[in-house]
Design a protein around this motif. Structure first.
Motif, PDB file in Angstrom:
ATOM      1  N   ASN A   1       0.824  -1.215   0.000  1.00 32.15           N
ATOM      2  CA  ASN A   1       0.000   0.000   0.000  1.00 32.15           C
ATOM      3  C   ASN A   1       0.854   1.260   0.000  1.00 32.15           C
ATOM      4  O   ASN A   1       0.621   2.187   0.791  1.00 32.15           O
ATOM      5  CB  ASN A   1      -0.955   0.004   1.191  1.00 32.15           C
ATOM      6  CG  ASN A   1      -2.174  -0.866   0.951  1.00 32.15           C
ATOM      7  OD1 ASN A   1      -2.513  -1.171  -0.186  1.00 32.15           O
ATOM      8  ND2 ASN A   1      -2.817  -1.276   2.008  1.00 32.15           N
ATOM      9  N   ASP A  44      -3.795   8.302  -0.627  1.00 36.90           N
ATOM     10  CA  ASP A  44      -5.058   7.570  -0.541  1.00 36.90           C
ATOM     11  C   ASP A  44      -5.883   7.737  -1.811  1.00 36.90           C
ATOM     12  O   ASP A  44      -6.493   6.781  -2.301  1.00 36.90           O
ATOM     13  CB  ASP A  44      -5.876   8.065   0.661  1.00 36.90           C
ATOM     14  CG  ASP A  44      -5.265   7.630   1.980  1.00 36.90           C
ATOM     15  OD1 ASP A  44      -4.303   6.853   1.951  1.00 36.90           O
ATOM     16  OD2 ASP A  44      -5.746   8.080   3.036  1.00 36.90           O
ATOM     17  N   THR A  81      -7.047   4.721  -4.409  1.00 36.08           N
ATOM     18  CA  THR A  81      -8.461   4.505  -4.739  1.00 36.08           C
ATOM     19  C   THR A  81      -8.705   4.662  -6.229  1.00 36.08           C
ATOM     20  O   THR A  81      -9.408   3.860  -6.848  1.00 36.08           O
ATOM     21  CB  THR A  81      -9.345   5.492  -3.952  1.00 36.08           C
ATOM     22  OG1 THR A  81      -9.125   5.318  -2.551  1.00 36.08           O
ATOM     23  CG2 THR A  81     -10.810   5.262  -4.260  1.00 36.08           C
ATOM     24  N   GLN A  97      -9.618   3.841  10.037  1.00 37.68           N
ATOM     25  CA  GLN A  97      -9.166   4.744   8.968  1.00 37.68           C
ATOM     26  C   GLN A  97      -8.519   3.964   7.824  1.00 37.68           C
ATOM     27  O   GLN A  97      -8.782   4.237   6.644  1.00 37.68           O
ATOM     28  CB  GLN A  97      -8.185   5.762   9.547  1.00 37.68           C
ATOM     29  CG  GLN A  97      -7.668   6.768   8.523  1.00 37.68           C
ATOM     30  CD  GLN A  97      -6.654   7.721   9.134  1.00 37.68           C
ATOM     31  OE1 GLN A  97      -6.075   7.457  10.189  1.00 37.68           O
ATOM     32  NE2 GLN A  97      -6.424   8.841   8.480  1.00 37.68           N
ATOM     33  N   GLU A  98      -7.678   2.988   8.175  1.00 35.63           N
ATOM     34  CA  GLU A  98      -6.980   2.220   7.153  1.00 35.63           C
ATOM     35  C   GLU A  98      -7.964   1.360   6.350  1.00 35.63           C
ATOM     36  O   GLU A  98      -7.875   1.284   5.115  1.00 35.63           O
ATOM     37  CB  GLU A  98      -5.916   1.324   7.801  1.00 35.63           C
ATOM     38  CG  GLU A  98      -5.166   0.430   6.829  1.00 35.63           C
ATOM     39  CD  GLU A  98      -4.416   1.209   5.783  1.00 35.63           C
ATOM     40  OE1 GLU A  98      -4.304   0.706   4.644  1.00 35.63           O
ATOM     41  OE2 GLU A  98      -3.935   2.325   6.077  1.00 35.63           O
ATOM     42  N   ARG A 152      -9.942   3.318   3.823  1.00 30.96           N
ATOM     43  CA  ARG A 152      -9.190   3.755   2.641  1.00 30.96           C
ATOM     44  C   ARG A 152      -9.506   2.865   1.450  1.00 30.96           C
ATOM     45  O   ARG A 152      -9.458   3.296   0.301  1.00 30.96           O
ATOM     46  CB  ARG A 152      -7.683   3.692   2.912  1.00 30.96           C
ATOM     47  CG  ARG A 152      -7.132   4.767   3.806  1.00 30.96           C
ATOM     48  CD  ARG A 152      -5.649   4.536   4.016  1.00 30.96           C
ATOM     49  NE  ARG A 152      -4.939   4.539   2.741  1.00 30.96           N
ATOM     50  CZ  ARG A 152      -3.717   4.032   2.561  1.00 30.96           C
ATOM     51  NH1 ARG A 152      -3.106   3.447   3.567  1.00 30.96           N
ATOM     52  NH2 ARG A 152      -3.133   4.097   1.400  1.00 30.96           N
ATOM     53  N   HIS A 153      -9.832   1.612   1.717  1.00 28.65           N
ATOM     54  CA  HIS A 153     -10.048   0.629   0.659  1.00 28.65           C
ATOM     55  C   HIS A 153     -11.523   0.388   0.370  1.00 28.65           C
ATOM     56  O   HIS A 153     -11.871  -0.025  -0.739  1.00 28.65           O
ATOM     57  CB  HIS A 153      -9.386  -0.697   1.044  1.00 28.65           C
ATOM     58  CG  HIS A 153      -7.930  -0.565   1.368  1.00 28.65           C
ATOM     59  ND1 HIS A 153      -6.938  -0.677   0.430  1.00 28.65           N
ATOM     60  CD2 HIS A 153      -7.306  -0.297   2.553  1.00 28.65           C
ATOM     61  CE1 HIS A 153      -5.759  -0.507   1.000  1.00 28.65           C
ATOM     62  NE2 HIS A 153      -5.960  -0.283   2.287  1.00 28.65           N
ATOM     63  N   ARG A 190     -15.399   2.177   1.344  1.00 25.90           N
ATOM     64  CA  ARG A 190     -15.975   3.365   1.987  1.00 25.90           C
ATOM     65  C   ARG A 190     -16.945   3.037   3.123  1.00 25.90           C
ATOM     66  O   ARG A 190     -17.135   3.838   4.027  1.00 25.90           O
ATOM     67  CB  ARG A 190     -16.667   4.229   0.939  1.00 25.90           C
ATOM     68  CG  ARG A 190     -15.695   4.869  -0.042  1.00 25.90           C
ATOM     69  CD  ARG A 190     -16.423   5.862  -0.944  1.00 25.90           C
ATOM     70  NE  ARG A 190     -15.494   6.525  -1.830  1.00 25.90           N
ATOM     71  CZ  ARG A 190     -15.188   6.093  -3.040  1.00 25.90           C
ATOM     72  NH1 ARG A 190     -15.741   4.979  -3.491  1.00 25.90           N
ATOM     73  NH2 ARG A 190     -14.337   6.749  -3.807  1.00 25.90           N
TER      74      ARG A 190
END
Length: 594
Positions: free
Chosen positions: A222, A250, A254, A441-442, A445-446, A448
């Motif tokens: 990542n 980020d 995405t 949060q992590e 990122r991937h 929603r």
């Protein structure tokens, strides 16, 4: 004019063309043949540079010319070359000394003492793509006959053939050199991918070969590796790298994931800002795959079309980066399989030797004698999440654990991910809150949608893990069945929720509808408040005055409502058994509706 000798001379020149001899020498021989056999004094082949407004000497034949003497360019404004090219016809000047139409030739003809001039366009261009003309000069005033024009046309055709042959040979040579360069780069990059385990080092080797700024997206860790700035007016190279790593990361991850979901390449608009200014460029994305599985992306930023040679180099770069990422992926998967096997033994209690499992745990930095918590991460619709996204979440949490809490370990489960988290010596709610916030949060990122994170009680002995994971799985099942998102734990769900996990929720809902449905339906049809009254009555511990105060009504009104409920629905509020059944249905209904 000796035509037979001219044809024999041209035949020899044609043989030289087929033998791929030096083109300048062949062109000079053609001009010499024209001058010698057709009675011209000298000749020149000139390249016409329309952009600069000048004609430049390419090849010249002049028996009287002293080396390095004579003009090498002429202004097109005073030359008949433009006229010849415009109409694609020869331009003949019988006497340049008296012709004011082309001042350049008039001035030079007087200085050099020549008279007739013939300018003939050639049906080709030079190596720079500039059109070409043949100019012949005679000392005497000539009469241009049709036979002369036909022979000159033949000479021009041979000259065109010689130039086209030269361009073809050069194109083949260039193509061979380019293929050799691509092969050399391919071997260099593949050797580096196989000998060095650093994607960053490989990207730094690939970057200087391309003019376009590029980004290497590594989904195995990542991370994003930026190169030079796409617009130095916005950012210099160092500022650009910092901007990508600190702010754009980020969004790029995405964007690449969504754009490449349907194929191997994609062109999308890419926006970046500085202050109040915004710039837009095309991001040309190339997916990096291992066994058909996406592991990263190579992104070129810029609106310019990518040259063909660069397309070949891009394929080599993609292969090398894919091999490098494959090594990372294989190593990651091997570690995950070993870790999964260890974790399964712990949660199933199938380990045979405490010493053996303690030693194996140490390979992953886990001290089984220390306190740990298990954090279970999942989604309400986990089955609908694409495998690429699930893999990205797993790698992202592993990378987070490596940098935030090196002693934490991340394990993939069928419908989620477990984080094996060490408990600090002096645990505090703030620490656990910080960890779960970073995990949240992590993960987002991937994907929603907010995940569900269930937290176990601390595990202090090996025997605790099986019990705690069973309870943790139970908590997760309840949370998902109740569509709860965010952080949950057994204490947060309460004992009633814990009982529900072993029950058939559909049967429970059927029972609740049978108990409460008629009351809710009556309220809807008659605009009464019987359900609200009963709910407040239960919450008030069946005390009339407290319930009346909560509803802001008189206690007499409350008694009337309760009596009406008994009459209409047959509720026996005096029976402790009936009260319990009704209260249980009411509380479960509220729990399921939360």
């Amino acid at each position: 004019m000796d035509v037979s000798q001219l044809i024999a001379s041209l035949s020899d020149i044609a043989t030289s063309i087929n033998a791929e001899q030096d083109t300048d020498t062949i062109l000079r021989q053609l001009i010499r043949a024209a001058c010698h056999h057709l009675n011209w004094y000298r000749g020149t082949i000139m390249s016409i540079d329309l952009a600069s407004g000048y004609a430049y000497v390419t090849v010249r034949y002049d028996p009287a010319l002293v080396p390095n003497d004579g003009a090498t360019n002429w202004a097109l404004a005073t030359s008949p070359s433009l006229v010849a090219l415009r109409y694609n016809e020869p331009v003949f000047i019988p006497n340049a000394k008296t012709s004011a139409e082309f001042p350049g030739f008039q001035r030079e003809s007087i200085e050099k003492d020549y008279s007739s001039v013939l300018v003939t366009p050639m049906a080709c261009t030079d190596l720079l793509g500039r059109p070409i003309v043949l100019t012949l000069v005679s000392r005497e005033i000539k009469e241009l006959k049709q036979d002369d024009l036909s022979l000159i046309k033949l000479i021009v055709q041979l000259g065109t053939a010689a130039l086209e042959k030269q361009k073809h040979i050069l194109a083949q040579k260039t193509a061979a050199e380019q293929k050799e360069e691509v092969l050399g780069r391919h071997i260099q990059w593949m050797n580096q991918a196989l000998s060095d385990d650093s994607v960053r080092n490989l990207a730094a080797t690939i970057d200087p070969i391309f003019k376009q700024p590029l980004l290497v997206v590594d989904w195995t860790t990542n991370t994003i590796l930026p190169s030079k700035s796409p617009d130095p007016r916005f950012y210099d190279d160092e500022e650009w790298r910092h901007y990508v790593e600190s702010e754009l990361g980020d969004r790029i991850l995405t964007l690449a994931s969504e754009s490449l979901a349907g194929g191997a390449t994609a062109n999308v608009d890419f926006h970046y800002t500085k202050g109040t200014q915004t710039a837009t460029a095309v991001a040309r994305m190339h997916g990096l795959t291992v066994d058909g599985k996406a592991v990263g992306a190579l992104i070129f930023i810029g609106d310019e079309e990518i040259p063909e040679i660069d397309l070949l180099l891009i394929e080599s770069a993609k292969q090398a980066l894919s091999v490098q990422l494959m090594r990372n992926q294989i190593r990651f998967q091997f570690e995950q399989r070993s870790l999964d096997a260890l974790f399964i033994e712990l949660i199933e209690g199938s380990w045979k030797s405490e010493n053996d499992i303690a030693q194996r745990s140490l390979k992953f930095g886990i001290r089984t004698g220390a306190r740990h918590r298990l954090l279970y991460v999942s989604y309400i619709n986990a089955d609908a999440i694409r495998s690429q996204v699930r893999d990205g979440i797993l790698r992202g949490l592993s990378f987070l654990a490596e940098h935030f809490e090196p002693r934490a370990v991340v394990i993939a489960r069928q419908n989620g991910i477990v984080v094996w988290l060490p408990e600090p010596e002096a645990p505090s709610p703030a620490y656990l809150k910080t960890v779960t916030a970073k995990i949240m949060q992590e993960v987002m990122r991937h994907h929603r949608d907010m995940p569900t994170i269930a937290i176990s009680d601390p595990c202090e002995r090996l025997s605790d893990y099986a019990l705690q994971f069973e309870r943790l799985s139970c908590v997760m099942d309840i949370a998902l069945s109740l569509a709860k998102r965010g952080v949950v734990s057994a204490s947060m769900l309460g004992p009633l929720s814990m009982l529900l996990v072993t029950a058939d929720l559909q049967q429970i809902r059927t029972h609740i509808n049978a108990s409460l449905g008629p009351i809710i339906l009556h309220d809807r049809e008659h605009d009464t408040k019987f359900y609200e009254t009963l709910s407040s009555f239960v919450d008030a511990g069946y005390r009339n005055q407290q319930c009346a105060d909560q509803l802001a009504i008189h206690v007499t009104t409350l008694r009337y409502r309760l009596s009406r409920i008994v009459d209409l629905f047959g509720l026996d509020l005096e029976s402790s058994q009936k009260r319990f059944e009704f209260e249980l249905a009411l509380r479960i209904s509220k729990l399921l509706d939360e």
